[in-house]
Design a protein around this motif. Sequence first.
Motif, mmCIF file in Angstrom:
data_model
loop_
_atom_site.group_PDB
_atom_site.id
_atom_site.type_symbol
_atom_site.label_atom_id
_atom_site.label_comp_id
_atom_site.label_asym_id
_atom_site.label_seq_id
_atom_site.Cartn_x
_atom_site.Cartn_y
_atom_site.Cartn_z
ATOM 1 N N UNK A 415 136.343 -17.336 -55.021
ATOM 2 C CA UNK A 415 136.084 -18.755 -55.566
ATOM 3 C C UNK A 415 136.329 -19.028 -57.082
ATOM 4 N N UNK A 416 135.834 -18.052 -57.919
ATOM 5 C CA UNK A 416 136.152 -18.114 -59.321
ATOM 6 C C UNK A 416 137.701 -17.952 -59.487
ATOM 7 N N UNK A 417 138.299 -17.280 -59.039
ATOM 8 C CA UNK A 417 139.712 -16.937 -59.314
ATOM 9 C C UNK A 417 140.594 -17.951 -58.548
ATOM 10 N N UNK A 418 140.268 -18.678 -57.498
ATOM 11 C CA UNK A 418 140.952 -19.867 -56.956
ATOM 12 C C UNK A 418 140.820 -20.928 -57.919
ATOM 13 N N UNK A 419 139.608 -21.154 -58.330
ATOM 14 C CA UNK A 419 139.147 -22.226 -59.453
ATOM 15 C C UNK A 419 140.240 -22.012 -60.532
ATOM 16 N N UNK A 420 140.163 -20.800 -61.279
ATOM 17 C CA UNK A 420 141.069 -20.489 -62.335
ATOM 18 C C UNK A 420 142.573 -21.170 -61.930
ATOM 19 N N UNK A 421 142.985 -20.403 -60.838
ATOM 20 C CA UNK A 421 144.371 -20.583 -60.393
ATOM 21 C C UNK A 421 145.009 -22.133 -60.235
ATOM 22 N N UNK A 422 144.003 -22.772 -59.681
ATOM 23 C CA UNK A 422 144.262 -24.129 -59.054
ATOM 24 C C UNK A 422 144.060 -24.854 -60.272
ATOM 25 N N UNK A 423 143.425 -24.790 -61.154
ATOM 26 C CA UNK A 423 143.177 -25.588 -62.449
ATOM 27 C C UNK A 423 143.913 -25.368 -63.786
ATOM 28 N N UNK A 426 147.764 -26.589 -64.309
ATOM 29 C CA UNK A 426 147.824 -27.785 -63.553
ATOM 30 C C UNK A 426 148.737 -28.905 -64.753
ATOM 31 N N UNK A 427 148.154 -28.621 -65.861
ATOM 32 C CA UNK A 427 148.936 -29.445 -66.809
ATOM 33 C C UNK A 427 150.283 -29.100 -67.279
ATOM 34 N N UNK A 428 150.607 -27.991 -66.952
ATOM 35 C CA UNK A 428 151.938 -27.238 -67.502
ATOM 36 C C UNK A 428 153.244 -28.184 -66.902
ATOM 37 N N UNK A 429 154.241 -28.251 -67.335
ATOM 38 C CA UNK A 429 155.427 -29.105 -66.862
ATOM 39 C C UNK A 429 155.786 -28.314 -65.519
ATOM 40 N N UNK A 430 155.767 -26.837 -65.210
ATOM 41 C CA UNK A 430 156.034 -26.327 -63.908
ATOM 42 C C UNK A 430 155.176 -25.220 -63.718
ATOM 43 N N UNK A 431 153.973 -25.891 -63.065
ATOM 44 C CA UNK A 431 152.829 -24.991 -63.056
ATOM 45 C C UNK A 431 153.032 -23.699 -61.797
ATOM 46 N N UNK A 435 152.518 -20.012 -62.585
ATOM 47 C CA UNK A 435 151.568 -19.363 -62.084
ATOM 48 C C UNK A 435 151.883 -18.051 -61.432
ATOM 49 N N UNK A 436 153.249 -18.123 -61.038
ATOM 50 C CA UNK A 436 153.958 -16.891 -60.522
ATOM 51 C C UNK A 436 154.046 -15.657 -61.694
ATOM 52 N N UNK A 437 154.499 -16.216 -63.130
ATOM 53 C CA UNK A 437 154.558 -15.118 -64.068
ATOM 54 C C UNK A 437 152.929 -14.696 -64.102
ATOM 55 N N UNK A 438 151.888 -15.401 -63.977
ATOM 56 C CA UNK A 438 150.588 -15.151 -64.352
ATOM 57 C C UNK A 438 150.383 -14.006 -63.146
ATOM 58 N N UNK A 439 150.834 -14.523 -62.035
ATOM 59 C CA UNK A 439 150.539 -13.473 -60.753
ATOM 60 C C UNK A 439 150.875 -11.997 -61.206
ATOM 61 N N UNK A 531 148.930 -23.313 -54.253
ATOM 62 C CA UNK A 531 148.525 -24.704 -53.655
ATOM 63 C C UNK A 531 149.567 -25.785 -54.488
ATOM 64 N N UNK A 532 150.047 -25.065 -55.553
ATOM 65 C CA UNK A 532 151.126 -26.050 -56.520
ATOM 66 C C UNK A 532 152.324 -26.311 -55.695
ATOM 67 N N UNK A 533 152.673 -25.453 -54.790
ATOM 68 C CA UNK A 533 153.868 -25.616 -53.854
ATOM 69 C C UNK A 533 153.659 -26.374 -52.567
ATOM 70 N N UNK A 534 152.536 -26.143 -52.108
ATOM 71 C CA UNK A 534 151.946 -26.539 -51.018
ATOM 72 C C UNK A 534 151.542 -28.026 -50.927
ATOM 73 N N UNK A 535 150.663 -28.423 -51.599
ATOM 74 C CA UNK A 535 150.179 -29.766 -51.808
ATOM 75 C C UNK A 535 150.680 -30.608 -52.780
ATOM 76 N N UNK A 536 151.429 -31.585 -52.348
ATOM 77 C CA UNK A 536 152.330 -32.535 -53.327
ATOM 78 C C UNK A 536 152.806 -32.017 -54.517
#
Lengths: 699, 63
Positions: A415-423, A426-431, A435-439, A531-536
């Motif tokens: 739960x903690x890491x999903x919250x981190x990953x999904x939020x 979010x404000x970056x131009x190409x999240x 996110x992939x670089x982060x992963x 979630x950035x690629x899957x949801x809108x």
Amino acid sequence: METGMSPGMSWLATSWREVLSLLQFRFMPEKKREALAFAIRGWVASMLAMYLAFYLELDEPYWAPLTVWIVLQPTPGMSISKAFYRIVGTIIGSFMGVVLICFFVQTPELFIAALALWVGACTMVSNLLRNFRAYGAVMAGFTAAIVASGAIERPNEIIQIALARCAATLIGIACATIITAIFAKHEARTRVRMLLAKAIGDTIRRSALPVTATTAERLALGKPLIDELIALDAEIDYAAAESAGVRIHEDCARSLVAHLFQAIAARRSLEEELPRGGTSADPEVAQLLDSTLQFFRNAPELMAADQWLTLQQQMEELRRKIEKAMPEERVSDFRPAASSRMVLDRLDELLEHLARAISDWQLLLGGWKWSPSLSLNFHRDRRRAVINGLRAAIAVGVAGAFWIASAWSMGPSLLIWVSVGASFFASAPQPDRLGNLFLNLVMVACVAAFIVNYFVLPGTSAFPILAFAYGLVLVPATVLLYNARNPIPIMAFCANFIALSQPVNAMTYDTAAFLNNAMALYLGCGAGVLSYSLFMPADPRVARRYVVYRIRLGLERISRLEPIPSFDVWQTRMFDRINRLHDPANPSGWPTDEWFNGGLAALGLGTEVLRLRHLLTEARLASRTAGLIRTVLQSFREITARPDVARKSVRHALTELERNVPEGREEKLSWFRVRGILEKMESFFADHPTFLTGRTEMI
Amino acid sequence: MKEINLFGVYFSPFVAVLALALIIFFALRVWLDRIEVQKWFWHRSLFDAAVFVIILSVIGLMF
């Protein structure tokens, strides 16, 4: 060289200088030296935080060094600014974590739903804020997840857990800030002054462009200048956090930037007017224009010689001449007279804003003095904020549902890491890209943490050896990943390395627990990023259409709001919107430059709406002229729903105006002004017929 | 000094001392900024840290 020193002393002095230059790593290139200094500061701060957390016997002490890597920034100003908003975010988040546990500990479904809503709301708010304020809001979201998830299996200890996490975070922030504030270079004041002086110089150079300059020449100077001015807001923020000298002049620096924005708007308006009306009908206006442009061409020399006073005197002289000119009284034809009036008004405005920017600059160089401030306003992308908030809420909800269904022991971590990953991105131009670089870096951190935990740490028994072992990984990794503009890769590696190696007072070496923890971290971050690629997923076309919609909404509001909004509010916000329209990754059918020009023209249109409103309330107008202004303003109040009505209304008002020329001197002067404004509005609709309609084929 | 009871949660009195010291420090810093105190000190951040420690200690000793 004869220095008067004995050979022994001279040898000693040379050797000392060599030792000093070795100690200062002078043999390394400047960039690498900066990276190494940053890495050493980070390592020292994180080890200090870890030592304090161990010493205070905090529950899960690794949150302290982990926080150091999250808040660490290359300059003291950025570090202090980020630390402050992180403290605020952590306190709010911890409080919310306690509230969630108190209310929903018996009902996991409701707990997940409430946590998802909170993380979503914080992500949404963070998208509406700028700089590190946005970061503070994201922090409030996932700190609640950190506190609540840690306490879900032992709710009776929620207060202790919240206080321990809060204390560990505050220790981390304090260590990172103190080490950076003391050991990093304090250059913010010099840097911000250099940037402001450059911005004034560039604006003057932009104003000095000849009337015959091509669009390409204008854009070559104009685009980077707008980027430069928008970036100055963050620079001022960070410099104010670092330097007392900037803090006392923060308002003044923002006012300077706002005046430069207004000067560019005036110059732009002038450029639109000149090809349309020309100044050939009035030699006095042509001469004034020439001498103003000549003044701008000479200004950089005066600036370089620090002759600000001479600059101001020359500006005042030019403004006096402009004020005295009365082209309406000499030229009998309406059209050139209205155009000459417009040119003079814009020239005066351009000089006025530059003169004010220069007086702000002089205030900046002196001591503290009260000065009225002009604020900078920015576009808030509400649509993207709502989508990002919704996406984060759904991601946390789905992860929670998976946890309940699978009863996985690492569910709270997930739960903690999903919250981190999904939020977080979010404000970056190409999240998704970030996110992939982060992963990828999380994966590298997993391997490094495994090696350190199972091959290095078992042989260590004292803190210095532990610190040294961590340094062997953290310092080289930071040097390799260092990029002064983007600290996310460093944070991704170092913070996750600590989160995975989990140093505690009595180390346990349980491979299954390590792999479980690593899997929760990777899966959680991965689900958040996915979630950035899957949801809108972010669509630049829709984003651009939304910006145009907000421009229409802005036009409607400035034609309606009471009291009349100030020019700087509209203009500074519009420059941010133009910056967004001018997207280098432009997928639309229109060339990027047309978006840029359309945006600038819309800025001019809004400025004319504001001028009409000021004329209506402040100038002496004939009753018919006032009536026509009211009709035009009324049509702008409907521009969101019916963009075409404004165009028709402006055309109608122009035709009517020519039939009703007033008699009195004051009324006639206002009439010329109104006519010039309406002509400019009409030319906006003629030059950019589809810009405001927001039709999809144009976007 | 007694522990502070905030809605049933007990906090160390040091938290209150810290909060009070921060308020005083930030108010004092506005004034120090305006008189440009950094002109007389080598390292403004160290000076600020020292002032904060002095305020914290004085309040701690007073109560």
